[in-house]
Design an enzyme around this catalytic site. Structure first.
Site, PDB file in Angstrom:
ATOM      1  N   ARG A   1       0.851  -1.187   0.000  1.00 19.12           N
ATOM      2  CA  ARG A   1       0.000   0.000   0.000  1.00 19.12           C
ATOM      3  C   ARG A   1       0.890   1.243   0.000  1.00 19.12           C
ATOM      4  NH1 ARG A   1      -5.226  -1.398   0.909  1.00 19.12           N
ATOM      5  NH2 ARG A   1      -5.636  -3.361   1.992  1.00 19.12           N
ATOM      6  N   GLY A   2       0.412   2.301  -0.629  1.00 18.95           N
ATOM      7  CA  GLY A   2       1.181   3.540  -0.658  1.00 18.95           C
ATOM      8  C   GLY A   2       2.390   3.424  -1.567  1.00 18.95           C
TER       9      GLY A   2
ATOM     10  N   THR B   1      -5.464   2.624  -6.190  1.00 27.71           N
ATOM     11  CA  THR B   1      -4.478   2.253  -7.207  1.00 27.71           C
ATOM     12  C   THR B   1      -4.820   2.880  -8.551  1.00 27.71           C
ATOM     13  OG1 THR B   1      -4.066   0.155  -6.075  1.00 27.71           O
ATOM     14  CG2 THR B   1      -3.371   0.312  -8.366  1.00 27.71           C
TER      15      THR B   1
ATOM     16  N   ILE C   1     -12.045  -6.536  -3.684  1.00 24.56           N
ATOM     17  CA  ILE C   1     -12.863  -7.653  -3.237  1.00 24.56           C
ATOM     18  C   ILE C   1     -14.219  -7.170  -2.723  1.00 24.56           C
ATOM     19  CG2 ILE C   1     -12.131  -7.742  -0.817  1.00 24.56           C
ATOM     20  CD1 ILE C   1     -11.789 -10.807  -1.233  1.00 24.56           C
ATOM     21  N   ASP C   2     -14.285  -5.889  -2.306  1.00 27.21           N
ATOM     22  CA  ASP C   2     -15.530  -5.330  -1.768  1.00 27.21           C
ATOM     23  C   ASP C   2     -16.551  -4.997  -2.850  1.00 27.21           C
ATOM     24  OD1 ASP C   2     -14.324  -5.484   0.675  1.00 27.21           O
ATOM     25  OD2 ASP C   2     -13.965  -3.334   0.890  1.00 27.21           O
TER      26      ASP C   2
ATOM     27  N   GLY D   1     -15.849  -5.478   3.734  1.00 31.17           N
ATOM     28  CA  GLY D   1     -16.796  -4.438   3.362  1.00 31.17           C
ATOM     29  C   GLY D   1     -16.516  -3.182   4.143  1.00 31.17           C
ATOM     30  N   ARG D   2     -15.459  -2.476   3.755  1.00 31.26           N
ATOM     31  CA  ARG D   2     -15.036  -1.278   4.481  1.00 31.26           C
ATOM     32  C   ARG D   2     -16.099  -0.183   4.381  1.00 31.26           C
ATOM     33  NH1 ARG D   2     -10.264   0.906   6.221  1.00 31.26           N
ATOM     34  NH2 ARG D   2      -9.158  -0.963   5.560  1.00 31.26           N
TER      35      ARG D   2
ATOM     36  N   ILE E   1     -10.409 -15.647   3.105  1.00 26.92           N
ATOM     37  CA  ILE E   1     -11.128 -15.400   1.854  1.00 26.92           C
ATOM     38  C   ILE E   1     -10.238 -14.670   0.854  1.00 26.92           C
ATOM     39  CG2 ILE E   1     -13.056 -14.116   0.831  1.00 26.92           C
ATOM     40  CD1 ILE E   1     -14.637 -14.675   3.403  1.00 26.92           C
ATOM     41  N   ARG E   2      -9.507 -13.671   1.324  1.00 23.01           N
ATOM     42  CA  ARG E   2      -8.656 -12.872   0.429  1.00 23.01           C
ATOM     43  C   ARG E   2      -7.553 -13.704  -0.211  1.00 23.01           C
ATOM     44  NH1 ARG E   2      -7.209  -7.252   2.299  1.00 23.01           N
ATOM     45  NH2 ARG E   2      -5.148  -8.147   2.553  1.00 23.01           N
TER      46      ARG E   2
END
Length: 576
Positions: A218-219, A246, A273-274, A318-319, A432-433
């Site tokens: 990330r980043g 991204t 994924i969400d 699910g953020r 799951i990921r």
């Protein structure tokens, strides 16, 4: 104005007065549908790295809007010919490919487009369209000159390795491209000079594995360093796999490449994924995630029904969007309650969650609760007095709502109700990921990869690929990153879930009768503008006046989503 008239007015207000297309960016139709370039009035400073290493938003692009008869609008994607003159073209190698000899029409017509809205009325305008994907008769790269690279960024998602494999094999077998690099470790890998040569032999079996063989992070986005690296290495096709953050990075890379006048195609493949990327029907990995979530829900159901007053709590991804939780709940039919970020809930009092749990335990002796990771965060923030923190990608760091709500349920029934319960909490998030994609997602990933390849070879750039109403299309970056896809809790799919679980809406009566404010999230200016309201009766009037005054694009949020007739997912745009 009574409540029924407000609802009626709101319905017509949304459907008739507002359209997703902003006429500010349109030009009159020309006989030949000539492309018109529109410099966005939303232009911001070029993308840079924030202090925490995340990427700042950039929206600096010239928008290509083509208008035609009967209200036809094409939101086109950039092309090399827009900023580089006198480029040579080459015959598409696919016409001589024996594998494609059975295809009746080798190439997509230059005017083919895909409609964003397919449900229309008799007198509706043709509406907004996107350019259809597929191979073109002429390409802008000689196969021997192509030097492509692939980078994966953000969190893991089923299907990443499949997309990598299909880009490498597609370039090799369809277009005869032999030079493909994998950038290791996300965006940082560009300027850290970490690369892996990729060939069909190397990637042959990677689709059977979870994760990404390239690594991710990330980043780490530094536009200048990344483009410098692309230029130094002689890369001329960049395939970027990642979510909305991204894709913002990919958009910034494209803008810098265009500013420098480089012949480098930048193609995005949306990964989340969400399923929270807008415009497209769904993102890859979503089907696999819903399928894997069934295992956790089934385990929770077995545990719950095996004990007296058994409760199974399952936390899913699910953020900001509750699609996985919603679809997994509907598919399972074993779930008694589904909690998602888009539908607030409260715990105590009449109509609250605790009352519903007690009711279900008395009726069935057990129950299963599915909760998305972003649900109930406002309750945690109030109780824990936490300060918002962000990860390297700029995402808000969430509290563990699954552990929190499990403990609250235990405390309520043991201390206040003096009732013995057996609660089991299951968090399958990282399981799951990390799984490989299922058959459906594997096919979908192949189509996405091939679509991106065809676009890059044809000279298109600054685009994301994805299905729109079942047809794959090239979508400009700015449309993908302008908002997030969210569950509409006034939609039929959410109604189907409520019918399946028989759960109440958990609406606080006080908030229904008197919403205190409306938040307008400005897409041009950024941030929120808060307008206080004293009564439901003047809410709609204030909303109309404020939007008509500004003429900007807003997302509407109330302090309770059912408190106002227009739901949270409404995207309203009006011209000045």
């Amino acid at each position: 104005m009574d409540s029924s008239s407000i609802s009626s007015t709101a319905a017509s207000f949304v459907t008739l007065k507002f359209r997703c297309f902003d006429p500010t960016y349109a030009y009159s139709a020309t006989p030949n549908h000539r492309r018109s370039f529109v410099t966005s009035s939303r232009s911001l400073t070029p993308c840079a790295t924030n202090s925490n290493g995340s990427m700042a938003t950039s929206e600096n692009s010239e928008r290509k809007i083509i208008t035609g008869k009967a209200g036809y609008v094409l939101e086109d994607v950039p092309h090399f010919s827009d900023y580089i003159s006198d480029l040579p073209t080459y015959p598409n190698p696919l016409q001589d490919n024996p594998s494609y000899s059975v295809v009746k029409q080798h190439f997509v017509d230059v005017d083919d487009s895909v409609a964003q809205n397919i449900v229309v009325h008799q007198d509706s305008p043709r509406g907004r369209h996107f350019r259809r994907v597929g191979p073109r008769e002429k390409v802008y790269f000689d196969s021997d000159d192509v030097h492509a690279c692939i980078v994966t960024c953000g969190g893991l998602c089923p299907g990443l390795n499949t997309v990598i494999r299909e880009i490498v094999c597609g370039l090799y077998h369809m277009y005869g491209v032999h030079q493909v690099l994998g950038i290791e470790g996300g965006y940082r890998g560009f300027y850290a000079r970490n690369t892996i040569p990729l060939t069909p032999k190397i990637v042959n079996g990677i689709h059977k594995r979870g994760g990404t063989i390239l690594g991710t992070s990330r980043g780490g986005h530094d536009t200048s360093k990344i483009v410098d690296s692309i230029q130094d290495r002689g890369i001329n096709q960049v395939y970027v796999l990642g979510g909305d953050g991204t894709q913002k990075g990919a958009s910034a890379i494209f803008e810098e490449i265009r500013r420098r006048g480089l012949k480098v195609a930048v193609a995005g493949i949306p990964k989340t994924i969400d399923n929270d990327i807008p415009i497209i029907d769904k993102s890859f990995g979503f089907d696999t995630a819903v399928e894997e979530a069934q295992r956790a829900i089934s385990a929770a159901h077995v545990e719950a029904e095996s004990f007296e007053n058994g409760i199974g709590v399952v936390k899913l991804m699910g953020r900001y969007s509750g699609f996985i939780a919603m679809y997994a709940t509907i598919a399972s039919r074993d779930v008694d309650c589904c909690l998602i970020p888009e539908s607030p809930f409260y715990l105590e009092g009449p109509g609250g969650l605790f009352e519903y749990i007690e009711k279900r335990l008395k009726e069935n002796g057990h129950m299963v609760i599915v909760i998305a990771e972003g649900a109930g965060q406002e309750l945690l923030s109030e109780i824990m007095h936490t300060v918002d923190q962000q990860d390297a990608s700029g995402n808000k760091l969430l509290q563990d709502v699954g552990l929190w709500i499990s403990q609250k349920i235990r405390d309520h029934f043991s201390k206040k109700r003096k009732m013995t319960i057996n609660l089991k909490y299951i968090d399958p998030t990282y399981m799951i990921r990390a799984v490989p994609s299922n058959a459906s997602d594997n096919v979908y990933c192949t189509l996405l990869a091939h679509s991106a390849i065809h676009g890059a070879m044809a000279g298109y750039t600054g685009f994301t690929v994805g299905p729109v109403n079942g047809r794959h299309a090239y979508i400009p970056f700015y449309r993908i990153i302008e908002r997030q896809n969210r569950v509409v809790i006034t939609d039929r799919m959410w109604a189907r879930l409520l019918s399946s679980t028989n759960q109440p809406s958990f609406l606080d009566p006080k908030k229904i009768s008197s919403p205190s404010y409306v938040l307008f999230e400005s897409r041009r200016q950024g941030g929120f503008v808060k307008y206080e309201m004293k009564s439901m009766q003047n809410a709609l009037k204030q909303l109309v006046e404020k939007i008509q005054e500004s003429g900007l694009c807003f997302r509407i949020i109330t302090n309770h989503y059912y408190a106002f007739p227009i739901n949270i997912a409404a995207e309203l745009t009006i011209s000045k």
